[in-house]
Design an enzyme around this catalytic site. Structure first.
Site, short mmCIF file in Angstrom:
data_model
loop_
_atom_site.label_atom_id
_atom_site.label_comp_id
_atom_site.label_asym_id
_atom_site.label_seq_id
_atom_site.Cartn_x
_atom_site.Cartn_y
_atom_site.Cartn_z
N LYS A 22 0.84 -1.21 0.00
CA LYS A 22 0.00 0.00 0.00
C LYS A 22 0.88 1.26 0.00
O LYS A 22 0.69 2.17 -0.79
CB LYS A 22 -0.89 0.02 1.24
N ASN A 23 1.89 1.26 0.89
CA ASN A 23 2.65 2.49 1.10
C ASN A 23 3.73 2.74 0.05
O ASN A 23 4.43 3.74 0.12
CB ASN A 23 3.21 2.56 2.52
N ARG A 92 -4.15 10.22 3.76
CA ARG A 92 -2.87 10.85 4.13
C ARG A 92 -1.97 10.96 2.90
O ARG A 92 -1.27 11.94 2.71
CB ARG A 92 -2.20 9.97 5.20
N CYS A 116 -5.64 7.99 8.91
CA CYS A 116 -6.06 7.37 10.18
C CYS A 116 -5.87 8.36 11.33
O CYS A 116 -4.90 9.12 11.36
CB CYS A 116 -5.23 6.12 10.45
N ARG A 121 -0.82 14.28 12.74
CA ARG A 121 -0.40 14.12 11.33
C ARG A 121 -0.01 15.49 10.73
O ARG A 121 -0.60 15.96 9.77
CB ARG A 121 -1.48 13.47 10.48
N PRO A 122 0.97 16.18 11.29
CA PRO A 122 1.36 17.50 10.78
C PRO A 122 1.94 17.41 9.37
O PRO A 122 2.38 16.34 8.96
CB PRO A 122 2.43 17.94 11.77
N ILE A 123 1.93 18.53 8.62
CA ILE A 123 2.60 18.53 7.30
C ILE A 123 3.74 19.55 7.28
O ILE A 123 4.27 19.88 6.22
CB ILE A 123 1.60 18.82 6.15
N ASP A 124 4.16 20.00 8.49
CA ASP A 124 5.20 21.03 8.50
C ASP A 124 6.53 20.53 7.95
O ASP A 124 7.29 21.29 7.34
CB ASP A 124 5.38 21.61 9.91
N ASP A 304 3.74 0.51 12.13
CA ASP A 304 2.53 -0.12 11.55
C ASP A 304 2.33 -1.55 12.03
O ASP A 304 1.28 -2.14 11.77
CB ASP A 304 2.58 -0.06 10.02
N ARG A 397 -8.95 -0.37 3.66
CA ARG A 397 -8.07 0.69 3.15
C ARG A 397 -6.71 0.12 2.79
O ARG A 397 -6.04 0.60 1.91
CB ARG A 397 -7.87 1.78 4.20
C1 EPZ Z 1 3.73 7.09 6.54
O1 EPZ Z 1 2.96 8.12 7.08
C2 EPZ Z 1 2.79 5.89 6.35
N1 EPZ Z 1 1.69 6.28 5.45
C3 EPZ Z 1 2.21 5.46 7.69
O2 EPZ Z 1 1.45 4.29 7.46
C4 EPZ Z 1 3.37 5.09 8.61
O3 EPZ Z 1 2.83 4.77 9.89
C5 EPZ Z 1 4.33 6.28 8.74
O4 EPZ Z 1 4.78 6.68 7.43
C6 EPZ Z 1 5.55 5.96 9.57
O5 EPZ Z 1 6.19 4.84 9.03
C7 EPZ Z 1 1.92 6.33 4.11
O6 EPZ Z 1 3.01 6.08 3.63
C8 EPZ Z 1 0.75 6.70 3.26
P1 EPZ Z 1 5.61 10.35 9.05
P2 EPZ Z 1 3.57 9.63 7.25
O7 EPZ Z 1 5.57 11.70 8.42
O8 EPZ Z 1 4.51 9.94 6.18
C9 EPZ Z 1 6.61 10.91 13.75
C10 EPZ Z 1 -0.40 2.86 7.62
O9 EPZ Z 1 -1.00 2.31 8.55
N2 EPZ Z 1 8.03 10.89 13.45
O10 EPZ Z 1 6.78 9.49 8.87
O11 EPZ Z 1 2.41 10.52 7.47
C11 EPZ Z 1 5.89 12.08 13.14
O12 EPZ Z 1 5.94 13.22 13.98
C12 EPZ Z 1 0.03 4.30 7.74
O13 EPZ Z 1 -0.08 2.30 6.54
C13 EPZ Z 1 8.93 10.93 14.51
O14 EPZ Z 1 8.51 10.98 15.66
O15 EPZ Z 1 4.37 9.47 8.60
C14 EPZ Z 1 4.49 11.53 13.01
O16 EPZ Z 1 3.78 11.69 14.23
C15 EPZ Z 1 -0.32 4.89 9.09
N3 EPZ Z 1 10.25 10.93 14.27
C16 EPZ Z 1 4.73 10.04 12.76
O17 EPZ Z 1 6.07 9.76 13.15
C17 EPZ Z 1 10.75 10.87 12.99
O18 EPZ Z 1 11.97 10.87 12.82
C18 EPZ Z 1 4.61 9.62 11.32
O19 EPZ Z 1 5.32 10.56 10.60
C19 EPZ Z 1 9.82 10.81 11.90
C20 EPZ Z 1 8.47 10.82 12.16
#
Ligand code: EPZ
Length: 416
Positions: A22-23, A92, A116, A121-124, A304, A397
């Site tokens: 998926k990802n 997302r 989810c 889920r910030p985008i900063d 995950d 999903r």
């Molecule tokens: C991707 O989400 C995946 N989604 C998520 O999978 C997965 O859980 C996540 O990466 C982490 O592996 C897709 O690819 C579509 P992030 P993304 O920006 O990019 C924190 C699923 O179930 N973080 O990596 O939105 C960050 O603050 C979904 O398939 C750290 O703490 O995730 C945020 O709260 C859910 N330290 C969270 O991780 C870091 O160094 C995810 O951030 C990096 C991120």
């Protein structure tokens, strides 16, 4: 809203084939915006997030047909960088449309992404990385607008090793004629897969160090066919399902390097398994040991698999400790599992202690998000009696034909 009616108490047995990841799939689809021709994406999973991503591409002019697991898509007629409301806010992964649209049009205007409910889920991290190249952006009426006619500077350092932020800036850099060094990247296998796909399309992304890549962008990328890698999270979910129900079986299309830390944990807790030429065999494992894990960016323990792994803590003899360090609200499955008799103490938003072994009992539960959904499905297979799981669309999903796959392994499960 659909629901699953499950009669538990069955030890799963048999063979299951894993679908495409998926990802990775959700990023390969926007990547085609950068290609000047029709391209085939094969082994594409038929899951609802993929159908949503395709709906978004169609709304900006992409033409495609999706038969079985083969997508033929042509984005040469994509004529706008403005993504209409209606679908992207549920997903997302819609955030990674920004990179390709920005590279092609110098502009992107999309609804803020959804996904989810496992944290803010910030985008900063995304907007900050584009700003480092001179982009201007604004958020208004739940929409994100980014403008970047011509990148300035040749370096971006990601604020966080964010998976989608890494993919967003990589796809942007791949589509503009400019050299950009990107540092502090996430390096999940799905990202390495995307990089390989870009290089196969004629792009040039070179690894400089463990987390930095030099990208020489091009406007002439094209490719006939891209293959989606197997879904390592689905593979881990089924491995846990066999172990959690005391069953045994075989999971095909598993790439060992994608799940190294997961296999280390299985070894540590005394699970019997072997992996050879892409096949993972799980053998009956009756005296599992408790464990301590903390989720982290790859190669750390994958967030995950954090929800499903708690079921092995329920079967282990002793106290396990799970820390969800990535998300602020990804322990909701514990609340549902406690309704089924799980002996667990939620210490705080990111820490839970689980005492095993404990027998789960059937009841009626909700699946709040994708990965807690699969966890509750497996928990229902472990529990004696009949369990009802509501709003199972969240499982669709990310898992294709999930009830069929479990039925072939002997599960008594009906979708209503
Ligand atoms: C991707 O989400 C995946 N989604 C998520 O999978 C997965 O859980 C996540 O990466 C982490 O592996 C897709 O690819 C579509 P992030 P993304 O920006 O990019 C924190 C699923 O179930 N973080 O990596 O939105 C960050 O603050 C979904 O398939 C750290 O703490 O995730 C945020 O709260 C859910 N330290 C969270 O991780 C870091 O160094 C995810 O951030 C990096 C991120």
């Amino acid at each position: 809203m659909a629901r699953f009616r499950i009669v538990g108490g069955t030890k799963l047995r048999g063979c299951v084939q894993i679908s495409g990841a998926k990802n990775e799939a959700l990023k390969l689809i926007p990547l085609t915006i950068l290609l000047n021709n029709e391209v085939k994406i094969i082994n594409l999973p038929r899951i609802s997030d993929v159908l949503s991503q395709l709906k978004i591409l169609k709304s900006i002019g992409a033409e495609f047909n999706f038969k079985g697991h083969i997508l033929s898509i042509n984005c040469s007629n994509v004529n706008t960088a403005k993504v209409p409301d209606g679908v992207a806010e549920r997903l997302r992964a819609s955030i990674v449309l920004v990179g390709p649209l920005l590279a092609r049009f110098g502009y992107a205007d999309i609804p803020l992404p959804g996904g989810c409910l496992i944290g803010p889920r910030p985008i900063d991290t995304h907007t900050d990385s584009f700003e480092q190249l001179g982009a201007e952006y604004g958020v208004k009426n739940n929409r994100l607008k980014v403008r970047l006619e011509k990148p300035i500077g040749n370096k971006v350092k990601l604020k966080e090793q964010s998976v989608t932020a890494t993919e967003n800036i990589l796809m942007y850099a791949a589509g503009v004629e400019h050299d950009i060094l990107i540092e502090n990247c996430a390096i999940e296998p799905e990202i390495i897969g995307l990089i390989q796909a870009i290089n196969d399309c004629g792009g040039s992304i070179q690894k400089i160090s463990k987390r930095s890549f030099r990208v020489k962008g091009s406007k002439k990328m094209s490719k006939a066919e891209i293959e989606v890698m197997p879904d390592r999270i689905e593979a881990g979910s089924f491995a846990i399902a066999f172990l959690a129900t005391g069953g045994e079986g075989e999971i095909s299309l598993v790439r060992e390097n994608d799940l190294e830390i997961f296999f280390d944990l299985l070894e540590q807790i005394n699970a019997n398994f072997e992996i050879r030429n892409g096949n993972l065999k799980i053998h009956k494992s009756d005296n599992l040991k408790p464990f301590k894990i903390k989720t982290a960016p790859f190669p750390g323990f994958p967030t995950d698999l954090q929800s499903p792994i708690s079921l092995l803590a329920a079967r282990a003899k002793g106290r396990s400790f799970i820390t969800e360090a990535m998300y602020e609200n990804r322990l909701s499955h514990i609340i549902e599992l406690k309704k089924m008799g799980l002996k667990a103490e939620i210490v705080d938003k990111q820490n839970v202690k689980i005492d095993g072994p404990c027998r789960l009992r059937s009841t009626e539960i909700e699946s709040p998000d994708l990965r807690s959904g699969i966890t509750l499905l497996i928990a229902s297979l472990m529990a004696e009696g009949e369990t009802i799981i509501n709003n199972v669309e969240v499982i669709d999903r990310g898992y294709e034909k999930i009830e069929e796959k479990f039925k072939t392994l002997g599960a008594k499960i009906v979708r209503e």
